[in-house]
Design an enzyme around this catalytic site. Structure first.
Site, short mmCIF file in Angstrom:
data_model
loop_
_atom_site.label_atom_id
_atom_site.label_comp_id
_atom_site.label_asym_id
_atom_site.label_seq_id
_atom_site.Cartn_x
_atom_site.Cartn_y
_atom_site.Cartn_z
CE LYS A 115 86.75 23.39 -41.48
NZ LYS A 115 86.53 24.16 -42.71
CB SER A 121 85.43 21.04 -44.56
OG SER A 121 86.44 21.97 -44.91
CB SER A 176 83.29 25.48 -44.17
OG SER A 176 84.08 24.32 -44.18
#
Length: 480
Positions: free
Chosen positions: A86, A83, A140
């Site tokens: 991102k 993640s 997230s």
């Protein structure tokens, strides 16, 4: 006979002394002392890697303002980012979108795997791009990532009606292009959220470059330090009060920001966590202390190592490095008296730095930095000497900073103002010629040529007039 007994006694005493000395330092002890001494002479101080002893497979520490690498461990090894992807998604949203714009969540949000982290946004929900970023970076949310990707993809394509699959493809192209533009050339992205894909990878250094660029934006810095946000649900109502919306709770998993966590780090300012079974535990973190801002990246670390590794890196940076700024743009370096200046001018001029110098330097190196000034106009003693006219911004020297013989910074030294020269007879004959400073050497030369031509014309006219007067007197005398 007495001498014989005296000599025998002396030999006995000498023998006893030798045995005592041998007992005080036997060969084994002596060997140990020699070995110990030799070992001490060859011992090297521990390296940064030995000091830090990170769990992460790939790691890097950079200074945020300059991007200088302060520590690295396999910084260019290709690893899965999870993640932390991102960060790039958010950067592209900020650079290409309007954060106050209302975005309608489309079917692209359903592409988020159900076993992944979600912001729980609803199909058809209308939400600002900025709130989507909060759902992306704090909670997230992979659904938020896909919604942002489709929205920005349509903006870049210039087609708001573009189907979401085509819009996402456009966004992935943008991700890879922007990463390459930033120098992140060992990366390849195929989705906006980092859910595992064998063709989706990056490096610790590439992620640091992306994070550094993102941290230049105030909106990004503001969001990545949020620890908790309550946000009203779009469809669901409160079970206890049907007149109210249900609440979504977006919680940041970055434990460096959580004051209640054992891993709380008071100087932390962000940025993003990440985890999959393939990537291991990942963390891109940032911190600021004493004017120094750092970004640390750890990839494929352990559950506790992601926090411990990051704190070790940040502490290492703050302990060993400092911001070194001996020179600012426009700073006065010297003041000198200009010769041949106009009588109404005091003749003093400040010499200032055309460029500033600011860098992050190892603390142990600060005292070894040398400063040198080279003047382009000097007298017989090699000291700065200027003669009017002097032009504002005229380069009169160079200031250089070196460390261990290597140039680490330099700046031109320029005159802070112009100074006119003292008027000459020519200036008096041609008023104004000596009062205005020429803006360039060519213009000054042209002005000088004009003055010479006018002076020659004046002399020629005077000579011609004088000659005519003499001729006239001669004629008058002749006819008398």
């Amino acid at each position: 006979m007495k001498r014989f007994w005296a000599l025998l006694a002396a030999l006995f005493v000498l023998s006893f002394h030798i045995q005592s000395s041998a007992a005080m330092l036997n060969p084994k002890d002596a060997a140990k002392q020699v070995e110990s001494s030799g070992s001490a002479e060859t011992t090297q101080p521990p390296t940064a890697s030995e000091i830090l002893n990170l769990d992460a497979e790939g790691a890097v520490l950079i200074e945020q303002e300059t991007g200088k690498v302060l520590y690295e461990k396999n910084k260019d090894e290709k690893l899965y980012p999870a993640s932390t992807t991102k960060i790039l998604t958010a950067l592209l949203a900020i650079e290409n979108g309007n954060l106050d714009e209302i975005v309608t969540v489309g079917n692209e949000a359903n592409l988020a795997p159900r076993d992944s982290s979600l912001a729980c946004i609803d199909i058809g929900e209308q939400i600002t791009l900025k709130d989507l970023l909060v759902g992306l970076l704090v909670s997230s949310g992979n659904d938020a990532a896909l919604t942002i990707g489709a929205h920005i993809g349509r903006i870049v394509a210039g087609n708001p009606a573009l189907p979401y699959n085509q819009a996402l493809d456009k966004f992935y192209e943008l991700m890879n292009k922007r990463a390459a533009d930033l120098g992140a050339t060992n990366s390849h992205f195929v989705n906006p959220h980092g859910y595992h894909n064998k063709d989706h990878y990056t490096t610790a250094y590439d992620l640091a470059l992306i994070a550094r660029e993102a941290m230049k934006h105030e909106a990004f810095r503001e969001i990545v330090k949020i620890t908790y946000r309550e946000y009203p649900d779009w469809n669901e109502v409160d079970k206890n009060d049907p007149s109210k919306k249900a609440t979504r709770y977006w919680v940041n998993k970055n434990r460096l920001l959580d004051e209640k966590s054992e891993y709380y780090y008071p100087y932390a300012t962000g940025i993003k966590t990440g985890y999959t079974s393939y990537s291991g535990h990942c963390l891109v973190s940032s911190a600021t202390k004493d004017g120094l801002s750092l970004i640390a990246v750890v990839l494929k670390s352990t559950r506790d190592g992601q926090w411990l590794d990051s704190i070790k890196l940040l502490e290492y940076g703050f302990e060993h490095y400092t911001i070194y700024e001996p020179l600012k743009q426009g700073q006065v370096v010297a003041t000198t008296q200009v010769s041949n200046h106009a009588s109404e001018d005091p003749g003093a001029v400040d010499i200032v730095a055309a460029q500033g110098f600011r860098d992050v330097i190892a603390k142990e190196d600060v005292n070894n930095i040398q400063q040198n000034i080279e003047w382009y106009y000097t007298d017989e003693n090699n000291q700065l000497h200027l003669e009017a006219p002097v032009y504002k911004g005229q380069v009169v020297g160079k200031l250089t900073y070196t460390l261990n013989g290597k140039t680490i910074g330099e700046s031109d030294l320029i005159a802070a103002r112009g100074i006119e020269r003292k008027k000459t007879i020519i200036d008096m004959i041609t008023p104004g010629s000596g009062d205005k400073l020429a803006t360039s050497g060519k213009e000054h030369s042209r002005s000088l040529i004009v003055v010479v031509v006018l002076l020659l014309a004046f002399i020629g006219a005077a000579f011609y007039t004088l000659k005519r007067r003499r001729r006239r007197r001669y004629i008058l005398r002749r006819y008398r």
